[in-house]
Design an enzyme around this catalytic site. Structure first.
Site, short mmCIF file in Angstrom:
data_model
loop_
_atom_site.label_atom_id
_atom_site.label_comp_id
_atom_site.label_asym_id
_atom_site.label_seq_id
_atom_site.Cartn_x
_atom_site.Cartn_y
_atom_site.Cartn_z
CG ASN A 12 -1.70 1.23 1.44
OD1 ASN A 12 -1.79 2.06 0.52
ND2 ASN A 12 -2.29 1.39 2.61
CE LYS A 14 -0.14 3.37 4.71
NZ LYS A 14 -0.04 3.46 6.15
CG HIS A 99 -5.74 2.01 5.20
ND1 HIS A 99 -5.33 2.96 6.11
CD2 HIS A 99 -4.70 1.14 5.09
CE1 HIS A 99 -4.11 2.67 6.53
NE2 HIS A 99 -3.71 1.57 5.92
CD GLU A 101 -2.86 5.63 6.73
OE1 GLU A 101 -2.82 5.69 5.49
OE2 GLU A 101 -1.95 5.12 7.41
CD GLU A 169 -3.50 -2.40 7.32
OE1 GLU A 169 -2.42 -2.71 6.81
OE2 GLU A 169 -4.04 -1.29 7.16
N GLY A 175 2.62 2.06 10.84
CA GLY A 175 3.67 3.08 10.75
C GLY A 175 4.38 3.36 12.07
CB SER A 214 5.00 -2.06 12.08
OG SER A 214 4.69 -0.72 12.40
#
Ligand code: PGA
Length: 252
Positions: A12, A14, A99, A101, A169, A175, A214
Site C-alpha cells: 500500500n 498510500k 483502511h 486512514e 490492521e 507506521g 509495521s
C-alpha cells in the site's frame, strides 16, 4: 521460506510515488520473473495517478496492480470520485477499502465501506477490506468486539470468496514500528476466520486474511508463519525495492 501457503503480499503506497518511481516496478517485475513464484501473489496499490503506467509495465508479468479506494457509485455527478469500472479501465485488478486512514481522515463509516465493497465485488475487483482496533480499544479489551462489528457491517452478504480479502490492521501498529505479539495476531485471525465461516460457510475457506501494520523484513517470516495469516498488507516497507524484496523472498 513459507512452503505450504498461497500468500498474498500487498504493498500500500498510500500518497507516495511519482512517475519517476517506475523503476521500482520494473525491478519488481524482473524479480518476480526470476523468482518463478509458484503460488504466491504480489500486489502493488499506488496512487490512482500511477495505475495506468504501472499496469502497462506489469501487463505480461504476475505483478498485480490495484487502487487504495473506490466509489460506491458507478458513474455520474460525483466530483472527485473514481468507480471500480474506471479503475479496471486504467488497469487495476484490486482495491483496498476501509483502511483506517480513510476511516479516520475521510470519516468513512462501515456502511459506506459496505457499499464500496459491494460495488467493487460486483465489478470483479480483488477487494481487500481492512479492519482493526485503536490503542484505546485494545487497552479496554474491545479488540474482538470492534473487529466483529466492522466485519458484520462492512462486508456485503453476497460475495465471491475468490475476490474478497480481509486485512487485519491494528491502528496502533500502522507506521509505528510496534506489532502485536504472535499469539495476539493468531487470536484475531482465528476470530476473523470463525466469523467468516459462520457468515459464508464453506466459501469462507477461500477468503484470505492478511496482517498489516509495521511489517518489515525482520518480522515478516515470523508473522507469515502464524496459522490463519495468509499474507501481509505492507505500507512503508513496500516503497523501497530492497525492503519489499526481502519480504517477498519468503514467498514460494
Ligand atoms: P505500515 O502500513 O506497513 O507502514 O505500518 C501498513 C498499512 O497502513 O497498510
Amino acid at each position: 521460506m513459507i512452503k505450504n501457503k498461497k500468500l498474498l503480499i500487498a504493498g500500500n503506497w498510500k500518497m507516495n510515488g511519482f512517475k519517476k518511481n517506475l523503476s521500482v516496478i520494473s525491478l519488481l517485475i524482473k524479480y518476480i520473473k526470476l523468482k518463478k513464484l509458484k503460488s504466491s501473489e504480489i500486489l502493488i496499490c499506488p496512487p490512482n495517478t500511477l495505475i495506468d503506467s504501472f499496469s502497462n509495465l506489469a501487463k505480461r508479468s504476475k505483478l498485480l496492480i490495484g487502487a487504495q479506494d473506490c466509489s460506491e457509485n458507478e458513474t455520474g455527478a460525483f466530483t472527485g470520485e473514481v468507480s471500480p469500472s474506471m479503475l479496471k479501465d486504467s488497469g487495476a485488478q484490486a482495491v483496498i477499502l476501509g483502511h483506517s486512514e480513510r476511516r479516520e481522515y475521510q470519516e468513512e463509516s462501515n456502511k459506506l465501506i459496505h457499499a464500496k465493497a459491494k460495488n467493487s465485488l460486483k465489478n470483479d475487483l480483488l477487494t481487500i477490506v481492512c479492519v482493526g482496533e485503536s490503542l484505546i480499544q485494545k487497552k479496554n479489551q474491545n479488540t474482538l468486539r470492534v473487529i466483529g462489528e466492522q466485519l458484520k457491517k462492512s462486508l456485503p452478504d453476497k460475495i465471491n470468496p475468490n475476490n474478497l480479502v480481509i486485512a487485519y490492521e491494528p491502528i496502533w501498529a500502522i507506521g509505528s514500528g510496534l506489532i502485536p505479539d504472535n499469539a495476539d495476531i493468531y487470536k484475531v485471525h482465528s476470530f476473523i476466520s470463525n466469523k467468516l465461516n459462520s457468515r459464508y460457510g464453506n466459501k469462507s475457506k477461500k477468503i484470505k486474511i492478511l496482517y498489516g501494520g509495521s511489517v518489515n523484513k525482520k518480522n515478516a517470516l515470523s508473522i507469515l508463519s502464524i496459522k490463519y495469516v495468509d499474507g501481509a498488507l505492507v505500507g512503508g516497507a513496500s516503497l523501497k525495492f530492497s525492503d519489499f524484496k526481502a519480504i517477498l523472498d519468503f514467498c514460494n
